[in-house]
Design an enzyme around this catalytic site. Structure first.
Site, PDB file in Angstrom:
ATOM      1  N   ASP A   1      36.767  38.273  46.240  1.00 33.30           N
ATOM      2  CA  ASP A   1      37.259  37.603  47.443  1.00 33.30           C
ATOM      3  C   ASP A   1      36.714  36.188  47.443  1.00 33.30           C
ATOM      4  O   ASP A   1      35.607  35.927  46.944  1.00 33.30           O
ATOM      5  CB  ASP A   1      36.843  38.326  48.718  1.00 33.30           C
ATOM      6  CG  ASP A   1      37.727  37.924  49.903  1.00 33.30           C
ATOM      7  OD1 ASP A   1      38.787  38.561  50.083  1.00 33.30           O
ATOM      8  OD2 ASP A   1      37.370  36.968  50.609  1.00 33.30           O
TER       9      ASP A   1
ATOM     10  N   GLY B   1      37.430  45.433  52.242  1.00 31.66           N
ATOM     11  CA  GLY B   1      36.951  46.460  51.335  1.00 31.66           C
ATOM     12  C   GLY B   1      37.472  47.854  51.561  1.00 31.66           C
ATOM     13  O   GLY B   1      37.024  48.794  50.899  1.00 31.66           O
ATOM     14  N   GLY B   2      38.416  48.042  52.478  1.00 34.79           N
ATOM     15  CA  GLY B   2      38.925  49.381  52.750  1.00 34.79           C
ATOM     16  C   GLY B   2      39.612  50.001  51.542  1.00 34.79           C
ATOM     17  O   GLY B   2      39.359  51.161  51.182  1.00 34.79           O
ATOM     18  N   LYS B   3      40.479  49.236  50.894  1.00 34.17           N
ATOM     19  CA  LYS B   3      41.189  49.759  49.726  1.00 34.17           C
ATOM     20  C   LYS B   3      40.239  49.894  48.534  1.00 34.17           C
ATOM     21  O   LYS B   3      40.361  50.824  47.732  1.00 34.17           O
ATOM     22  CB  LYS B   3      42.381  48.865  49.397  1.00 34.17           C
ATOM     23  CG  LYS B   3      43.429  48.804  50.515  1.00 34.17           C
ATOM     24  CD  LYS B   3      44.584  47.916  50.130  1.00 34.17           C
ATOM     25  CE  LYS B   3      45.580  47.773  51.290  1.00 34.17           C
ATOM     26  NZ  LYS B   3      45.003  46.991  52.411  1.00 34.17           N
TER      27      LYS B   3
ATOM     28  N   CYS C   1      50.868  43.189  53.688  1.00 33.20           N
ATOM     29  CA  CYS C   1      51.062  43.795  55.003  1.00 33.20           C
ATOM     30  C   CYS C   1      52.119  42.988  55.751  1.00 33.20           C
ATOM     31  O   CYS C   1      51.891  42.491  56.855  1.00 33.20           O
ATOM     32  CB  CYS C   1      49.757  43.887  55.784  1.00 33.20           C
ATOM     33  SG  CYS C   1      48.835  42.351  55.936  1.00 33.20           S
TER      34      CYS C   1
ATOM     35  N   ALA D   1      39.923  41.607  47.878  1.00 31.47           N
ATOM     36  CA  ALA D   1      39.372  42.893  48.305  1.00 31.47           C
ATOM     37  C   ALA D   1      38.950  42.979  49.766  1.00 31.47           C
ATOM     38  O   ALA D   1      39.018  44.061  50.361  1.00 31.47           O
ATOM     39  CB  ALA D   1      38.173  43.263  47.425  1.00 31.47           C
TER      40      ALA D   1
END
Length: 456
Positions: free
Chosen positions: A296, A278-280, A394, A275
Site C-alpha cells: 500500500d 487488509g481485509g482481503k 468496489c 492491500a
C-alpha cells in the site's frame, strides 16, 4: 397491551447529548462534506461521546441531501450561508415523510421536536446564532406547506434519487434496467456482516457464540455471517482474539475467486497489490498457506494492515510501496497469483459511505480508469505463465469494470478471461453471465473478474 414505562434514570447518571447538540455537530459534518472533505477525516474530530449519534444523523442527512437541498431552495429567497444551509438540510432530512428510510435508519423524531431542537442548535453555534429565527421560520413553513413543497422538490431527479445528475445518468447508461434499484439500494444502510476466521473457530460454532449473547445471524458466502442487528465490535465474542472481522459479503468473495480450483502451499507467491486496510489480505491467509506480499502507498494504512494481521494471528510481508512502480519494490521473482483491488470511485459502497456520492465528480471516473489501466499494465508482467490475476473494484460503473477488462483482454493475447461474477449490484436481480449484472441483495456493489496468463 400497554407498553411498560421506561426504567428510571439512576441518580447521578449523566444525561445523553440533546438532539440540538447532535444536530449542531451533524450540520458541521455535512458542511465539511459539501466543502469537499471526507467523513473519514471529519468524523474522528467529533467528541467520542457524541460520535455514534452524530454519525447516524450525518449518514441519514447525506442519504437525503438532494431532497433537502431542493426544499431549502424553495424555502428561501436568497441562498443562506453554508452553515445555515447545512443546519436546514440536517433538520429537513429528519422531517421528511419517508417511513421506509426512517425505519431503516432507526431515526424517529416528531417534526415539531426537530424544529425546536434545530432552533436551539442554531442558537448554540456562533456561525448560525443570528439566523435562529430564520431557521425557525423556514422549518415551520415546511410543516405548513409540506405536500406542495415535497411534490415540487421530487420533480427533480437529484432530489428524488439523492445522487448527483452525472451519477444518475451514468447508471442509466450502464444499467438501463436496474439503475433505479441501484439508487434506491444506495439510500438504505447496509447490513453488518462478519467474516469468521476459520483458523480460529468454525462458522457454526461462532454463530452459536453470537446467539449466546442474543445476536442472531445468517450464513452468507463461505465464511460470512450477516447479523440481524449491527453490534459494536467490542461486544462480538472473541473479536480481540481474532475470531472474526467485519467485512461485507461482496468483499469476502475475493479470496474464493483468487484461490479456487487449485491447491496452494507456502511455496506459492501471492501479491495483494492495494492491500489496506487488509481485509482481503487476511482472508487469503485464513484460507491458504501462501507466501504473501501486501503493498500500500500509505504508511499509516500499512500499519492498519499489520494491526489487523496481528489480531488475527496471521503473517505476511507488508510493504509501503506504489504497486504501479515495480522497479521500486519487486525482487524479480514472478507471482503465482495477484489480487488487484484497484482504486476506484467506490460507487458500489455508497450505503456504507454516503458522502462518496457528493464528493465524487464525473471527471474522477476517467482519471481512475487511467490509474486502473496503469496498475494492470504494471502488474501483468510480474505474473507467472499459468498464474492468475483477480481484478476487483468496489464500483458499479462499467468503465471501471467490464469495459476496463475488455480493453485489457484486447491488448494482451496471453490473457484469458475465466468465468467470473462481473458486476455485482446492490438491491437488484439479474441472471449470471460473462460481465453481466448479478444480484446482490444485502451485499455491496462490486466488480470481479479473473484473468489467467497463458504461455506465449
Amino acid at each position: 397491551m400497554t407498553a411498560s414505562p421506561p426504567a428510571p434514570r439512576p441518580a447521578g447518571a449523566p444525561l445523553g447529548p440533546t438532539l440540538a447538540t447532535q444536530l449542531r455537530h451533524t450540520a458541521r459534518c455535512v458542511r465539511a462534506v459539501e466543502q469537499g472533505q471526507s467523513l473519514s477525516e471529519v468524523m474522528p474530530q467529533v467528541a467520542a461521546e457524541l460520535r455514534p449519534g452524530v454519525q447516524a444523523l450525518t449518514f441519514h442527512v447525506l442519504r437525503h441531501l438532494g431532497t433537502a437541498r431542493a426544499l431549502v431552495d424553495q424555502l428561501v429567497q436568497r441562498k443562506p450561508d453554508a452553515a445555515v444551509q447545512a443546519l436546514l438540510c440536517s433538520a429537513l432530512s429528519l422531517m421528511l415523510e419517508d417511513a421506509e428510510a426512517g425505519s431503516a435508519s432507526g431515526l424517529h423524531y416528531a417534526a415539531h421536536t426537530v424544529v425546536n431542537q434545530a432552533v436551539d442548535a442554531a442558537r448554540q453555534d456562533r456561525s448560525t446564532a443570528r439566523q435562529a429565527a430564520f431557521v425557525n421560520a423556514c422549518l415551520r413553513r415546511f410543516l405548513r406547506e409540506r405536500p406542495a413543497l415535497m411534490a415540487e422538490a421530487l420533480r427533480h431527479p437529484v432530489a428524488r434519487w439523492n445522487h448527483p445528475t452525472w451519477w444518475i445518468e451514468r447508471l442509466q447508461r450502464d444499467h438501463p434496467e436496474r439503475w433505479q434499484a441501484i439508487l434506491a439500494a444506495n439510500n438504505q444502510p447496509g447490513p453488518m456482516t462478519l467474516r469468521v476466521n476459520r483458523r480460529q473457530i468454525g462458522r457454526a460454532a461462532y454463530q452459536q457464540a453470537l446467539l449466546a449473547i442474543g445476536v442472531a445471524s445468517n450464513p452468507v458466502g463461505d465464511d460470512g455471517l450477516e447479523l440481524d442487528t449491527p453490534q459494536p465490535v467490542e461486544r462480538l465474542p472473541g473479536f480481540s482474539q481474532g475470531h472474526c472481522s467485519v467485512q461485507d459479503a461482496a468483499a469476502q468473495m475475493a479470496a474464493s475467486l483468487l484461490l479456487e480450483d487449485r491447491h496452494w502451499t507456502a511455496a506459492d507467491r501471492v501479491l495483494d497489490a492495494c492491500a489496506a486496510p487488509g481485509g482481503k489480505t487476511a482472508h487469503l491467509l485464513e484460507r491458504a498457506e501462501v507466501s504473501l506480499l501486501a503493498l500500500d502507498m500509505d504508511a499509516r494504512r500499512c500499519e492498519r494492515v499489520d494491526d489487523n494481521l496481528k489480531r488475527l494471528g496471521l503473517r505476511a510481508e507488508v510493504r509501503c510501496a506504489d504497486a504501479s512502480r515495480p522497479a521500486t519494490w519487486w525482487d524479480g521473482q514472478a507471482f503465482d497469483a495477484i489480487l488487484l483491488d484497484a482504486p476506484c470511485t467506490a460507487s458500489g459502497i455508497v450505503r456504507r459511505h454516503p458522502d462518496v456520492r457528493w464528493l465524487r465528480r464525473a471527471s474522477d471516473v476517467d482519471q481512475l480508469v487511467k490509474v486502473q489501466r496503469g496498475l494492470l499494465e504494471a502488474l501483468w508482467p510480474l505474473l507467472k505463465p499459468g498464474g492468475r490475476l483477480l481484478y476487483a473494484t468496489c464500483s458499479v460503473f462499467r468503465a471501471e469494470g467490464a469495459d476496463q477488462v475488455q480493453a485489457f483482454l484486447e491488448r494482451h493475447t496471453n490473457a484469458v478471461h475465466r468465468p467470473s461474477p462481473g458486476h455485482l449490484l446492490p438491491g437488484s436481480a439479474a441472471p449470471a453471465g460473462e460481465f453481466n449484472d448479478n444480484p446482490l441483495g444485502g451485499h455491496d456493489g462490486f466488480f470481479y473478474t479473473r484473468i489467467d496468463k497463458v504461455a506465449p
